[in-house]
Design a protein around this motif. Structure first.
Motif, PDB file in Angstrom:
ATOM      1  N   GLN A 110      -8.436   1.296  -8.776  1.00  0.00           N
ATOM      2  CA  GLN A 110      -7.106   1.682  -9.245  1.00  0.00           C
ATOM      3  C   GLN A 110      -7.136   3.025  -9.971  1.00  0.00           C
ATOM      4  O   GLN A 110      -6.231   3.841  -9.808  1.00  0.00           O
TER       5      GLN A 110
ATOM      6  N   GLN B 212      -7.068   5.712  -7.502  1.00  0.00           N
ATOM      7  CA  GLN B 212      -5.724   5.891  -6.958  1.00  0.00           C
ATOM      8  C   GLN B 212      -4.859   6.715  -7.900  1.00  0.00           C
ATOM      9  O   GLN B 212      -4.084   7.574  -7.461  1.00  0.00           O
TER      10      GLN B 212
ATOM     11  N   ASP C  39       0.852  -1.175   0.000  1.00  0.00           N
ATOM     12  CA  ASP C  39       0.000   0.000   0.000  1.00  0.00           C
ATOM     13  C   ASP C  39       0.897   1.237   0.000  1.00  0.00           C
ATOM     14  O   ASP C  39       2.134   1.128  -0.004  1.00  0.00           O
TER      15      ASP C  39
ATOM     16  N   LYS D 121      -5.515  10.470  -7.733  1.00  0.00           N
ATOM     17  CA  LYS D 121      -5.017  11.114  -6.510  1.00  0.00           C
ATOM     18  C   LYS D 121      -3.525  11.446  -6.596  1.00  0.00           C
ATOM     19  O   LYS D 121      -3.011  12.191  -5.755  1.00  0.00           O
TER      20      LYS D 121
ATOM     21  N   PRO E 269      -4.385  -3.336  -5.637  1.00  0.00           N
ATOM     22  CA  PRO E 269      -4.141  -1.901  -5.744  1.00  0.00           C
ATOM     23  C   PRO E 269      -3.246  -1.648  -6.952  1.00  0.00           C
ATOM     24  O   PRO E 269      -2.830  -2.585  -7.643  1.00  0.00           O
TER      25      PRO E 269
END
Length: 231
Positions: free
Chosen positions: A166, A169, A92, A172, A119
């Motif tokens: 994903q 993510q 992570d 971001k 992830p």
């Protein structure tokens, strides 16, 4: 049978500087991270790493290892086979190892633990080495992403065709541009269509014109640097 000469040598422990306090776990649903003792048992260099163009620097950054006795079981717990595999800790953003991805060194076989939520692979390492990333290559597989790092360009892997989790993510990260480096096959084209649809209008995207029958890990450094981008 495909690789006649393989060598294994031990290497020093890698000291990872990260916190175990992520806030992802709770009393009712604790997150069970892979322990450092298990990771340490895989920390060897193996000849197949170099056949796939990896360098010691990239091997150490991503903590790539070697498991000489991976027991593959079916859904009922029955042993199917024993494999020799490269190991890739999937972390992570805080550096905690969520699970280990594996790639056989003898046959074309990839393994992810059943039922895991994948992830984006490489986010922790990306934050450590490129904290202000503005341009990023997106790949399907780990080895394709790692060869980009070898050639001096940061990349991550979706470990498949990509999911909304994903894509969130990726947004971001604050990147200005994503370069799609998917394989030029049916799966790669589906991955391209999915991410373009999911992120349309949210971020600039281009894609590499990868030669048919190859992926990024097949390319020499000159071939990689001369790839054309398609808008």
């Amino acid at each position: 049978k495909n690789f006649l000469i393989l060598s294994v040598e031990s290497r020093k422990d890698i000291i990872l500087d990260f916190s175990r306090e992520t806030g992802y776990s709770s009393a009712n649903n604790p997150v069970l991270y892979i322990k450092e003792e298990e990771l340490d048992s895989y920390r060897y260099y193996h000849g197949y790493m170099y056949q796939r163009k990896l360098t010691n620097e990239i091997i150490d950054i991503f903590d790539v290892g070697y498991d000489k006795h991976f027991v593959l079981k079916d859904k009922f717990g029955k042993v199917k086979s024993t494999l020799r595999c490269l190991t890739f800790p999937v972390r992570d953003i805080y550096g905690n190892t969520l699970f280990i991805a594996r790639r056989s060194v003898d046959i074309k076989f990839f393994h992810y633990p059943e039922g895991v939520d994948k992830p984006v692979y490489g986010l922790y390492e990306l934050h450590q080495h490129y904290p202000d990333i503005k341009e990023l290559i997106i790949c399907e597989s780990i080895l394709n992403a790692l060869v980009c790092w070898v050639y001096g360009k940061p990349a991550i892997a979706l470990l498949g065709l990509g999911t909304q989790f994903q894509y969130d993510q990726l947004l971001k990260l604050g990147c200005r541009k994503l370069i799609l480096g998917f394989d030029p096959d049916d799966a790669g084209r589906r991955a391209t269509q999915r991410i373009r649809k999911a992120l349309e209008g949210k971020i600039l995207m281009t894609e590499y014109d990868v030669p048919e029958g190859k992926d990024l890990n097949d390319l020499s450094e000159d071939e990689f640097n001369n790839l054309q981008e398609i808008f």
